[in-house]
Design an enzyme around this catalytic site. Structure first.
Site, PDB file in Angstrom:
ATOM      1  CB  SER A 150      44.031 -11.497  26.557  1.00  0.00           C
ATOM      2  OG  SER A 150      44.265 -12.109  27.815  1.00  0.00           O
ATOM      3  CE1 TYR A 163      40.334 -15.065  25.435  1.00  0.00           C
ATOM      4  CE2 TYR A 163      42.296 -14.851  26.809  1.00  0.00           C
ATOM      5  CZ  TYR A 163      41.143 -14.297  26.279  1.00  0.00           C
ATOM      6  OH  TYR A 163      40.787 -13.013  26.582  1.00  0.00           O
ATOM      7  CE  LYS A 167      41.436 -12.346  23.087  1.00  0.00           C
ATOM      8  NZ  LYS A 167      40.591 -11.330  22.408  1.00  0.00           N
TER       9      LYS A 167
END
Length: 260
Positions: A150, A163, A167
């Site tokens: 991401s 998150y 990533k």
């Protein structure tokens, strides 16, 4: 030398596994690989979504089937790898595309949420690469592993701490394993999407936040999931990207190139 694009990007005779293939972006990856001739196995957690994804591929004439397992479980991934080996002899292309997100403020994140996001976004990829990669190595035919990262992997995006950390780990994992598996002709790369309407981010993208993202994106819009299809096929094809490994490929409308 002449170049035939149809042959260069053909995946005919290849077997692909898309973990997270029942999601929005994972579904695009599965259809793109199938459209280039690959057999496709969809791996997901929810039986109904997996069945629906497989049905969509079969409607287009693809050879496809589904496997319902927990991608963060070693036994689940071992089952998936063995099932594909029994059916097609092994896996040539692995796409790691599971993902969950959360906008919980930093000081409110508890251990369970941290563990859950890390398990799905990072541990699952470690397990899949270790298990499928070992079989690719034993098989001796090379292969392509594509991890979906991401743009929030760095610099980290506000409001999605866990998150972003997970990533960032995907990027490091990708490059480390690329070095490890290169002698066996197994290429490992990461696709780094910018902002696309996907299940894990729809819940946290308010109108204000979307406008802020678009304002920071030179192309002035969010991405369309189909705009990731070509990159997946390119990375999957040994003829098209046979010397590409350890790469972090951004598809973000220029978001990461923007300052002021």
């Amino acid at each position: 030398m002449t170049y035939n694009p149809a042959e260069m990007f053909s995946l005919k005779g290849k077997s692909a596994v898309v973990i997270g293939g029942s999601g929005v972006l994972g579904g695009v990856f599965a259809h793109a690989l199938a459209g280039s001739g690959a057999n496709v196995a969809i791996v997901g957690r929810t039986p109904e979504k997996v069945d629906q994804a497989v049905a969509g591929l079969r409607e287009e004439g693809a050879e496809a089937f589904g496997i319902t397992v927990d991608a963060s479980s070693r036994s689940g991934i071992e089952e998936a790898s063995a099932t594909v080996a029994d059916r097609w002899g092994g896996t040539d292309i692995l796409v790691n595309a599971p993902g969950i997100n959360s906008s919980t403020p930093f000081f409110d994140i508890d251990d369970d949420e941290w563990d859950r996001i890390m398990d799905v976004n990072l541990k699952s990829m470690f397990l899949a690469i270790q298990i499928f990669g070992a079989h690719m190595k034993e098989r001796g035919r090379g292969g392509s592993i594509i991890n979906v990262s991401s743009i929030s992997s760095g610099p980290p995006l506000s409001r999605v701490f866990t998150y972003s950390v997970s990533k960032a780990g995907v990027n490091n994992l990708t490059q480390w394993v690329a070095r490890e598996l290169a002698p066996d002709r197994i290429r490992v790369n990461a696709l780094i999407p910018g902002f696309f309407p996907a299940e894990q981010n729809r819940k946290i993208l308010s109108e204000e936040r979307v406008n802020s993202i678009i304002g920071h994106t030179p192309m002035g819009r969010l991405g369309e999931p189909d705009e990731l299809a070509g990159t997946i096929v390119w990375l999957a094809s040994e003829k098209a990207s046979g010397f590409v490994t350890g790469a972090l490929i951004k598809v973000d409308g220029g978001f990461s190139a923007m300052t002021i």
